[in-house]
Design an enzyme around this catalytic site. Structure first.
Site, PDB file in Angstrom:
ATOM      1  N   ARG A  22       0.831  -1.215   0.000  1.00  0.00           N
ATOM      2  CA  ARG A  22       0.000   0.000   0.000  1.00  0.00           C
ATOM      3  C   ARG A  22       0.864   1.262   0.000  1.00  0.00           C
ATOM      4  NH1 ARG A  22      -2.485  -0.193   4.634  1.00  0.00           N
ATOM      5  NH2 ARG A  22      -3.601  -2.128   4.246  1.00  0.00           N
ATOM      6  N   TYR A  75     -14.116  22.906 -11.622  1.00  0.00           N
ATOM      7  CA  TYR A  75     -14.539  21.643 -12.248  1.00  0.00           C
ATOM      8  C   TYR A  75     -15.795  21.119 -11.544  1.00  0.00           C
ATOM      9  CZ  TYR A  75     -13.484  16.785 -13.798  1.00  0.00           C
ATOM     10  OH  TYR A  75     -13.502  15.529 -14.340  1.00  0.00           O
ATOM     11  N   ASP A 129      -6.199  23.691  -8.182  1.00  0.00           N
ATOM     12  CA  ASP A 129      -6.313  22.639  -9.191  1.00  0.00           C
ATOM     13  C   ASP A 129      -5.540  23.161 -10.401  1.00  0.00           C
ATOM     14  OD1 ASP A 129      -7.036  21.037 -11.344  1.00  0.00           O
ATOM     15  OD2 ASP A 129      -9.064  20.686 -10.583  1.00  0.00           O
ATOM     16  N   LYS A 177      -4.658  14.016 -17.608  1.00  0.00           N
ATOM     17  CA  LYS A 177      -4.679  14.940 -18.744  1.00  0.00           C
ATOM     18  C   LYS A 177      -3.284  15.062 -19.361  1.00  0.00           C
ATOM     19  CE  LYS A 177      -8.985  15.358 -17.538  1.00  0.00           C
ATOM     20  NZ  LYS A 177      -9.424  16.272 -16.518  1.00  0.00           N
TER      21      LYS A 177
HETATM   22  C1  LIG Z   1     -10.296  16.094 -15.425  1.00  0.00           C
HETATM   23  C2  LIG Z   1     -10.148  17.094 -14.339  1.00  0.00           C
HETATM   24  C3  LIG Z   1     -10.114  16.700 -13.006  1.00  0.00           C
HETATM   25  C4  LIG Z   1     -10.361  15.297 -12.566  1.00  0.00           C
HETATM   26  O1  LIG Z   1      -9.413  14.420 -12.973  1.00  0.00           O
HETATM   27  P1  LIG Z   1      -9.714  12.847 -13.153  1.00  0.00           P
HETATM   28  O2  LIG Z   1      -8.347  12.305 -13.269  1.00  0.00           O
HETATM   29  O3  LIG Z   1     -10.558  12.715 -14.365  1.00  0.00           O
HETATM   30  O4  LIG Z   1     -10.438  12.403 -11.914  1.00  0.00           O
HETATM   31  C5  LIG Z   1      -9.910  17.670 -12.053  1.00  0.00           C
HETATM   32  N1  LIG Z   1      -9.772  18.967 -12.394  1.00  0.00           N
HETATM   33  C6  LIG Z   1      -9.810  19.379 -13.660  1.00  0.00           C
HETATM   34  C7  LIG Z   1      -9.643  20.814 -13.960  1.00  0.00           C
HETATM   35  C8  LIG Z   1     -10.015  18.460 -14.674  1.00  0.00           C
HETATM   36  O5  LIG Z   1     -10.107  18.883 -15.942  1.00  0.00           O
END
Ligand SMILES: *Cc1c(COP(=O)(O)O)cnc(C)c1O
Length: 413
Positions: free
Chosen positions: A68, A122, A194, A219
């Site tokens: 873990r 988001y 974020d 992303k």
């Molecule tokens: C896609 C996204 C997330 C979430 O990411 P996941 O890996 O899909 O859970 C968070 N913040 C932003 C700005 C995003 O575009």
């Protein structure tokens, strides 16, 4: 882990070197024998004898202990992300970007606290405020991301943290992050960003004063639309708390996924350069079209947020939005359906281009859509995630699809 923010090198060099610890890419007699850390699939970690088990260092990074806590593949990815975030002491990996945001929130917040969130966050982050966090006794308040005074006015004695997203999802508004962070500091709030859009290459969040920088690695770091993961990087004090909370929650990522993300990371700088240049070319082309009312692309000179982007960011990406001049939802659907080179899907950051409709009105609570001052008929937006295709091909595709849109608009009228 060492925050090896080797900023004397450029971003291409830094993504090439990051996390390539010789100990994890070789054997004891031959450290650094291979370029990439092998995929260590391991739940059980073995101790040579009882003395070694008894002497095991208490919960240290980079030490075998139990699955873990990961093994060298995951450690190498975390170390690489730490190296790319100047001033970070460490990085915690989560199974998705949303899991990273939840992990951070459940570390920072306590029952009775208030969380402030930019209104352009988001949607799953907003849903976390309305659901998970509310269920745990935390109240979320949203504020206009373009108005630092609105953030200051929303602070009360129970406010504990602010979650900033900049540029914001869908509408790409750029906040004055240093100003928001300054207000947070003055009120003793924890600031979280974020940073998925810019990544640590395009926005050095901790250097700009943010306490915790979150990314959806799904992303730009992954870059190939085939893996999901998230991360949170922070200075020593928050890193230690995030890591312990993640352990308590059983948060673990697979070594196979970590290896895919390490692979993606090595080309992230060159991919971002290409998608940024292509997005700018498309944005410039769209800005000159009669069918387009607004282009929401921070890299585009004259576009909303461009000045702050130019001041605070060192890079962009392929994600931006534009708003059609009038029309209807059906006409916009016809445009998106007519695109041959843009897939229809909710993600971004992959090598392939995507298009999705932008309808923020129902998910905003502190700002208006369309914004005051716009012709209110201009409300049908499209978000483009520009991939690695040739920009001239993407522009030609948009041109023919705008023709379809003109016909659809006239048929409906
Ligand atoms: C896609 C996204 C997330 C979430 O990411 P996941 O890996 O899909 O859970 C968070 N913040 C932003 C700005 C995003 O575009």
């Amino acid at each position: 882990m060492n925050g090896n923010d080797d900023t004397r090198y450029g971003p291409g060099t830094r993504v090439t070197l990051a996390g390539r610890t010789a100990e994890w890419t070789g054997t004891p007699g031959h450290p650094g024998a291979v370029v990439n850390p092998p995929v260590w699939r391991a739940s059980t970690h073995l101790y040579p004898d009882m003395a070694a088990l008894r002497a095991h260092p208490a919960n240290a990074d980079g030490q075998f202990y139990y699955g873990r806590r990961g093994a060298p593949t995951q450690w190498a990815l975390a170390e690489a992300l730490t190296a790319l975030e100047p001033e970070a002491a460490g990085t915690v990996l989560y199974p998705s970007g949303v899991a990273a945001i939840a992990g951070v929130m459940l570390t920072v917040l306590r029952p009775g606290n208030v969380l402030l969130m930019t209104d352009n966050a988001y949607e799953p982050s907003r849903a976390m405020g309305r659901g998970l966090l509310r269920d745990f006794g935390v109240e979320t308040r949203w504020f206009d991301p373009l108005d630092p005074a609105a953030m200051a006015a929303a602070i009360c004695p129970r406010t504990r943290a602010v979650l900033i997203e900049s540029p914001g999802s869908l509408t790409m508004d750029v906040s004055d992050v240093p100003q928001l962070v300054k207000i947070a500091r003055e009120h003793g709030l924890v600031s979280v960003i974020d940073n998925t859009w810019a990544s640590s290459l395009g926005f050095a969040a901790l250097s700009q004063g943010v306490d915790i920088a979150v990314m959806s690695l799904t992303k730009h770091v992954g870059g190939h639309s085939d893996v999901m993961m998230g991360s949170a990087s922070a200075g020593a004090s928050w890193y230690r708390k995030l890591r312990l909370r993640a352990q308590t929650m059983g948060t673990v990522v697979s070594p196979d996924d970590a290896a895919l993300l390490l692979r993606g990371l090595r080309t992230m700088d060159i991919r971002l350069q290409r998608t940024t240049a292509s997005a700018l070319a498309l944005a410039q082309w769209l800005a000159a079209r009669a069918e387009v009312a607004h282009v929401l692309c921070p890299m585009l000179p004259g576009a909303p947020g461009h000045d702050l982007w130019a001041r605070d960011f060192t890079g962009g990406c392929g994600l931006f939005s534009f708003v059609l001049k009038g029309g209807s939802s059906a006409a916009r659907d016809a445009l998106i359906d007519a695109l041959a080179l843009f897939g229809i899907g909710y993600s971004w950051g992959g090598f392939e281009s995507l298009a999705t409709p932008v309808d923020p009105a129902p998910i905003r609570s502190a700002t208006a859509w369309p914004p005051a001052g716009w012709d209110q008929a201009d409300r049908f937006g499209i978000r483009l995630a520009v991939g690695l295709e040739d920009p001239a091909d993407l522009i030609a595709d948009l041109e023919q699809a705008l023709g379809v849109w003109r016909n659809a608009r006239e048929t409906a009228a």
